[in-house]
Design an enzyme around this catalytic site. Structure first.
Site, PDB file in Angstrom:
ATOM      1  N   ARG A  99     -13.642  -8.715   1.980  1.00  0.00           N
ATOM      2  CA  ARG A  99     -12.218  -8.465   1.694  1.00  0.00           C
ATOM      3  C   ARG A  99     -11.411  -9.740   1.998  1.00  0.00           C
ATOM      4  NH1 ARG A  99     -10.238  -3.280   1.759  1.00  0.00           N
ATOM      5  NH2 ARG A  99      -8.376  -4.302   0.958  1.00  0.00           N
ATOM      6  N   GLN A 132     -10.004  -4.022  -3.199  1.00  0.00           N
ATOM      7  CA  GLN A 132     -11.288  -3.574  -2.672  1.00  0.00           C
ATOM      8  C   GLN A 132     -12.428  -3.967  -3.619  1.00  0.00           C
ATOM      9  OE1 GLN A 132     -12.211  -1.772   0.277  1.00  0.00           O
ATOM     10  NE2 GLN A 132     -14.198  -2.419  -0.483  1.00  0.00           N
ATOM     11  N   ASP A 155     -17.535   6.917  -0.991  1.00  0.00           N
ATOM     12  CA  ASP A 155     -16.265   6.809  -0.258  1.00  0.00           C
ATOM     13  C   ASP A 155     -15.978   8.175   0.363  1.00  0.00           C
ATOM     14  OD1 ASP A 155     -13.783   5.997   0.711  1.00  0.00           O
ATOM     15  OD2 ASP A 155     -12.773   6.122  -1.232  1.00  0.00           O
ATOM     16  N   ARG A 162       0.880  -1.183   0.000  1.00  0.00           N
ATOM     17  CA  ARG A 162       0.000   0.000   0.000  1.00  0.00           C
ATOM     18  C   ARG A 162       0.909   1.222   0.000  1.00  0.00           C
ATOM     19  NH1 ARG A 162      -5.208   1.264   3.716  1.00  0.00           N
ATOM     20  NH2 ARG A 162      -6.049  -0.080   2.095  1.00  0.00           N
ATOM     21  N   HIS A 180      -7.491   0.905  -6.245  1.00  0.00           N
ATOM     22  CA  HIS A 180      -7.661   0.001  -5.093  1.00  0.00           C
ATOM     23  C   HIS A 180      -8.315  -1.294  -5.591  1.00  0.00           C
ATOM     24  CE1 HIS A 180      -7.854  -1.320  -1.092  1.00  0.00           C
ATOM     25  NE2 HIS A 180      -8.735  -0.487  -0.556  1.00  0.00           N
TER      26      HIS A 180
HETATM   27  N1   CP Z   1     -11.244  -0.303   2.639  1.00  0.00           N
HETATM   28  C1   CP Z   1      -9.963  -0.336   3.062  1.00  0.00           C
HETATM   29  O1   CP Z   1      -9.013  -0.559   2.287  1.00  0.00           O
HETATM   30  O2   CP Z   1      -9.798  -0.161   4.399  1.00  0.00           O
HETATM   31  P1   CP Z   1      -8.399   0.031   5.162  1.00  0.00           P
HETATM   32  O3   CP Z   1      -7.828   1.339   4.714  1.00  0.00           O
HETATM   33  O4   CP Z   1      -8.747  -0.012   6.614  1.00  0.00           O
HETATM   34  O5   CP Z   1      -7.495  -1.107   4.760  1.00  0.00           O
HETATM   35  N1  NVA Z   2     -10.182   6.615  -0.939  1.00  0.00           N
HETATM   36  C1  NVA Z   2      -9.787   6.166   0.374  1.00  0.00           C
HETATM   37  C2  NVA Z   2      -9.955   4.691   0.484  1.00  0.00           C
HETATM   38  C3  NVA Z   2      -9.597   4.116   1.818  1.00  0.00           C
HETATM   39  C4  NVA Z   2      -9.720   2.635   1.852  1.00  0.00           C
HETATM   40  C5  NVA Z   2      -8.352   6.590   0.634  1.00  0.00           C
HETATM   41  O1  NVA Z   2      -7.515   6.434  -0.280  1.00  0.00           O
HETATM   42  O2  NVA Z   2      -8.057   7.060   1.728  1.00  0.00           O
END
Ligand code: CP
Ligand code: NVA
Length: 314
Positions: free
Chosen positions: A272, A113, A204, A83, A110
């Site tokens: 997930r 997800q 989101d 990440r 992502h």
């Molecule tokens: N939805 C998601 O990726 O959550 P986290 O940021 O907690 O991993």
């Molecule tokens: N769009 C959000 C998603 C978190 C899972 C971010 O990047 O913070």
């Protein structure tokens, strides 16, 4: 594959040790609850091991170059999940790593997800093709991956975002290319038009990780795109509501929607685990551990995925 593994665990209480002795190295440059815990538990359920590596420990590209991290870590583990902020950093890891690299979120997209999201939608409607997916809010990393998934599964997608926060034309074009003409994607700044007749309503956060200094400015722009009871009434009466979480209740979604009868937020979060377990098994499985029936389904899924994997970056 996710459905097979999920069904097996629900029915039998456990999965087979498909990844016994295998290890996943998890590089996190940003915070996480779902991604970190679901990957870790997914590995544990199939007899493997996951290792959490925090930004301080790795110093990706700072303490050590990405190319060196990829080659060193790839000598210890069987797959890497990363990440990062910059998408290029995950691509750079993949370029140098001797083992598979999984994108656990970047500023651009992502994908893990939306694997879970597609599983959640399939469980609800028993199909994906032809469904209407409305995404409201910031056209961010999650919206980008949703577009790519909608394209590949033949869904109709509408994005409702204020001017300045709409997807790049190149991203929409990429999705359209991936769909081979099947995706119809509409972009509008009218939230009611975006949500009208939708089967799935998705939102989101207005401010993603790394954009914190824009929080106040974004709070001025996004309120008309909040998923509340009045706006949700414009969707199909059978519509379900999804959110990748974490949610900012009272901003992009109200409590009454997040906790209401149309919400699937928590089954979605659970998925997930199942979707990523499938990704790990797909990449690392010991085929001998699969039953013949599972293996046939697995092969079918793999063939379908291979037919669609034209676009390396996604
Ligand atoms: N939805 C998601 O990726 O959550 P986290 O940021 O907690 O991993
Ligand atoms: N769009 C959000 C998603 C978190 C899972 C971010 O990047 O913070």
């Amino acid at each position: 594959m996710a459905r097979v593994l999920k069904g097996q665990r629900k029915r039998e209480g456990a999965n087979k040790p498909l990844l016994k002795g295998k290890a996943l190295g998890m590089i996190f440059q940003k915070p996480s609850l779902r991604t970190r815990v679901s990957f870790e538990m997914a590995m544990e359920h199939v007899g493997g091991h996951a290792l959490y590596l925090s930004p301080q420990e790795i110093g990706l590209g700072k303490r050590e170059s990405i190319a060196d991290v990829a080659r060193v870590l790839g000598g210890y583990v069987d797959a890497i999940m990363a990440r990062t902020f910059e998408h290029e950093h995950v691509l750079e890891l993949a370029r140098w790593s001797p083992v598979p690299v999984i994108n656990g979120l970047t500023d651009y997209n992502h994908p893990c997800q939306v694997m879970a999201d597609m599983l959640t939608i399939y469980e609800e409607f028993s199909r994906l093709e032809g469904l209407r997916l409305a995404y409201l809010g910031d056209s961010n990393n999650v919206a980008t991956s949703l577009m790519m998934a909608a394209a590949q599964f033949g869904m109709q997608m509408t994005i409702g975002s204020p001017a300045g926060y709409q997807p790049k034309e190149a991203t929409v074009e990429k999705a359209q290319r991936l769909s081979r003409g099947r995706l119809s994607v509409g972009v509008t700044d009218d939230p009611a038009a975006a949500i009208r007749q939708a089967d799935i309503v998705y939102t989101d956060t207005w401010t993603s990780m790394g954009q914190e200094e824009e929080t106040e400015r974004r709070r001025q722009v996004f309120p008309p795109f909040q998923i509340n009871r009045a706006l949700l009434a414009e969707a199909s009466p059978q519509a379900i509501v999804l959110h990748c979480l974490p949610a900012h209740r009272g901003e992009e979604i109200t409590d009454e929607v997040a906790d209401g009868p149309q919400s699937r937020l928590f089954p979605q979060a659970e998925n997930r685990l199942h979707a990523q377990k499938a990704i790990l098994v797909y990449l690392l499985e010991d085929a001998g551990q699969l039953s013949k029936k599972q293996h046939r389904r697995f092969e079918k899924v793999v063939k379908a995925i291979d037919r669609q994997s034209e676009d390396e970056a996604d």
